[in-house]
Design a protein around this motif. Structure first.
Motif, PDB file in Angstrom:
ATOM      1  N   TYR A 152       2.122   3.156   1.081  1.00 42.05           N
ATOM      2  CA  TYR A 152       1.819   4.485   0.562  1.00 42.05           C
ATOM      3  C   TYR A 152       0.357   4.887   0.664  1.00 42.05           C
ATOM      4  CZ  TYR A 152       6.580   4.232  -1.042  1.00 42.05           C
ATOM      5  OH  TYR A 152       7.946   4.123  -1.078  1.00 42.05           O
ATOM      6  N   GLY A 153      -0.363   4.340   1.620  1.00 41.49           N
ATOM      7  CA  GLY A 153      -1.746   4.740   1.825  1.00 41.49           C
ATOM      8  C   GLY A 153      -2.707   3.997   0.925  1.00 41.49           C
ATOM      9  N   CYS A 154      -3.816   3.527   1.486  1.00 38.86           N
ATOM     10  CA  CYS A 154      -4.795   2.784   0.693  1.00 38.86           C
ATOM     11  C   CYS A 154      -5.483   3.712  -0.305  1.00 38.86           C
ATOM     12  CB  CYS A 154      -5.837   2.145   1.605  1.00 38.86           C
ATOM     13  SG  CYS A 154      -5.160   0.826   2.643  1.00 38.86           S
ATOM     14  N   PRO A 155      -5.630   3.282  -1.554  1.00 37.20           N
ATOM     15  CA  PRO A 155      -6.265   4.128  -2.570  1.00 37.20           C
ATOM     16  C   PRO A 155      -7.789   4.077  -2.459  1.00 37.20           C
ATOM     17  CG  PRO A 155      -5.610   2.045  -3.529  1.00 37.20           C
ATOM     18  CD  PRO A 155      -5.120   2.018  -2.108  1.00 37.20           C
ATOM     19  N   THR A 156      -8.420   5.043  -3.083  1.00 36.99           N
ATOM     20  CA  THR A 156      -9.884   5.076  -3.086  1.00 36.99           C
ATOM     21  C   THR A 156     -10.462   4.012  -4.008  1.00 36.99           C
ATOM     22  OG1 THR A 156      -9.787   6.764  -4.819  1.00 36.99           O
ATOM     23  CG2 THR A 156      -9.996   7.532  -2.536  1.00 36.99           C
ATOM     24  N   ASP A 157      -9.703   3.632  -5.037  1.00 36.54           N
ATOM     25  CA  ASP A 157     -10.135   2.613  -5.996  1.00 36.54           C
ATOM     26  C   ASP A 157      -8.997   1.636  -6.244  1.00 36.54           C
ATOM     27  OD1 ASP A 157     -12.784   3.786  -6.766  1.00 36.54           O
ATOM     28  OD2 ASP A 157     -11.490   5.426  -7.457  1.00 36.54           O
ATOM     29  N   VAL A 158      -9.345   0.489  -6.803  1.00 34.23           N
ATOM     30  CA  VAL A 158      -8.328  -0.494  -7.163  1.00 34.23           C
ATOM     31  C   VAL A 158      -7.474   0.070  -8.301  1.00 34.23           C
ATOM     32  CG1 VAL A 158      -7.902  -2.810  -8.058  1.00 34.23           C
ATOM     33  CG2 VAL A 158      -9.803  -2.418  -6.483  1.00 34.23           C
ATOM     34  N   TYR A 192       3.322  10.054   1.951  1.00 37.45           N
ATOM     35  CA  TYR A 192       4.030  10.718   0.860  1.00 37.45           C
ATOM     36  C   TYR A 192       4.536   9.703  -0.163  1.00 37.45           C
ATOM     37  CZ  TYR A 192       4.042  14.666   4.121  1.00 37.45           C
ATOM     38  OH  TYR A 192       3.664  15.665   4.982  1.00 37.45           O
ATOM     39  N   ARG A 193       4.337  10.012  -1.438  1.00 33.91           N
ATOM     40  CA  ARG A 193       4.824   9.153  -2.514  1.00 33.91           C
ATOM     41  C   ARG A 193       6.333   9.323  -2.676  1.00 33.91           C
ATOM     42  NH1 ARG A 193       0.150   7.711  -5.577  1.00 33.91           N
ATOM     43  NH2 ARG A 193      -1.368   7.209  -3.959  1.00 33.91           N
ATOM     44  N   LEU A 194       6.967   8.290  -3.216  1.00 28.94           N
ATOM     45  CA  LEU A 194       8.417   8.294  -3.411  1.00 28.94           C
ATOM     46  C   LEU A 194       8.818   9.346  -4.443  1.00 28.94           C
ATOM     47  CD1 LEU A 194      11.163   6.800  -2.889  1.00 28.94           C
ATOM     48  CD2 LEU A 194      10.602   5.380  -4.873  1.00 28.94           C
ATOM     49  N   PRO A 195       9.678  10.297  -4.082  1.00 29.70           N
ATOM     50  CA  PRO A 195      10.122  11.307  -5.051  1.00 29.70           C
ATOM     51  C   PRO A 195      11.203  10.740  -5.970  1.00 29.70           C
ATOM     52  CG  PRO A 195      11.175  11.689  -2.938  1.00 29.70           C
ATOM     53  CD  PRO A 195      10.217  10.540  -2.732  1.00 29.70           C
TER      54      PRO A 195
END
Length: 311
Positions: free
Chosen positions: A183-189, A207-210
């Motif tokens: 789901y894509g690397c986040p900007t922070d932990v 896209y996040r899971l709906p």
């Protein structure tokens, strides 16, 4: 939470408060030294009874003894905690004794011969705790079913299924550790205070899971669900559950019996003992009362489920 409740402030007496977070005790095995001989992780690597070397026979004896005390006492669950690498026969540089693997399989076979004993994951255990049902209704508990999603193996999508998500996982590097995600690397932990940091803009947003889809059927790259609704998704699973009793006996549903015997049923695939030869009914302990909440359970953690060298 690897904390000593007697030493770390805020780790006991109801603190910290984390809604939805469950804590399951690690139940120890005890050898002949009693409270002076506890064994938690990888007990087969320990030296039993104060000896100066590992001893598979002695380890099996104290594992069976501790299990029996749980089983004939207050029916607490008992856990089997291990690092799979210690028992891997395929990892370079690791050469576990076959006698140790055989001993663990022997214990699992023996434990399953006891009436009303189930090998489950912590997730399955919690599912039953949240909604307890009697033995005769165990086959109605979704968490105890072997539900397999029906997804075309030729599809390329990051859905948690290895054959589908090959080359789709993203590696996220942070100072303390690296992890992979669909789901894509986040900007922070991610933290309890900030569980869903925004995605880094270095790659295409995923896209996040709906709420109206299910992970195996969701394509986070294309933002497409293979099913049209939660009901539609639920219908796209196949239940591959098998009767688990010796010789095909059904010990998981409406035909299950709380007595020491169970009626055998005809099944296409039958339960296979871990060691291949199983145990006789004469080796079983006395029967329980048929309600899982009052039975002992051998809790196989997620790491144990990965020990395919044993299963």
């Amino acid at each position: 939470m690897a904390n000593d409740c007697l030493e770390v402030n805020g780790s006991c007496k109801g603190q910290p408060v984390l809604p939805g977070f469950w804590e399951i005790p690690m139940y120890a095995f005890f050898d002949k030294l009693g409270v002076n001989g506890p064994h938690l992780m990888d007990p087969w690597l320990d030296f039993p009874n104060g000896e100066d070397k590992a001893d598979d026979a002695a380890t099996l004896a104290y594992m069976q003894d501790t299990f029996t005390k749980h089983y004939t006492g207050n029916r607490q669950p008992i856990g089997l905690y291990t690092h799979p690498i210690h028992l891997s026969t395929t990892y370079p540089g690791v050469n576990p004794p076959q006698s140790t693997i055989d001993m663990i399989n022997q214990f699992l076979d023996w434990a399953q011969m006891q009436q009303d004993v189930w090998i489950v994951s912590n997730e399955q255990l919690l599912a039953w705790v949240k909604n307890p049902v009697p033995l005769s209704q165990l086959d109605t508990v979704d968490a105890l079913k072997c539900s397999t999603p029906k997804v075309d193996s030729s599809l390329t999508m990051c859905n948690g299924i290895p054959v589908n998500e090959e080359n789709q996982l993203m590696g996220c590097t942070f100072p303390d550790y690296m992890f992979y995600t669909c789901y894509g690397c986040p900007t922070d932990v991610p933290t309890p205070a900030n569980p869903y940091p925004p995605q880094a803009n270095t790659t295409q947003a995923r896209y996040r899971l709906p709420t109206n889809c299910s992970t195996p059927f969701w394509d986070p790259v294309g933002g497409v669900c293979l099913c049209k609704s939660t009901t539609d998704c639920a219908a796209m699973y196949t239940d591959n559950s098998l009767a688990i009793g010796p010789n095909g006996a059904n010990l998981t549903g409406s035909k299950a019996s709380a007595s020491a015997s169970a009626t055998a049923t005809t099944v296409s695939k039958k339960y296979q003992p871990f060691n291949g030869n199983g145990f006789s009914a004469a080796q079983a302990l006395s029967a329980g009362n048929g309600v899982w909440g009052a039975t002992a359970a051998v809790v196989a953690l997620g790491v144990l489920a990965g020990m395919n060298t044993l299963l």
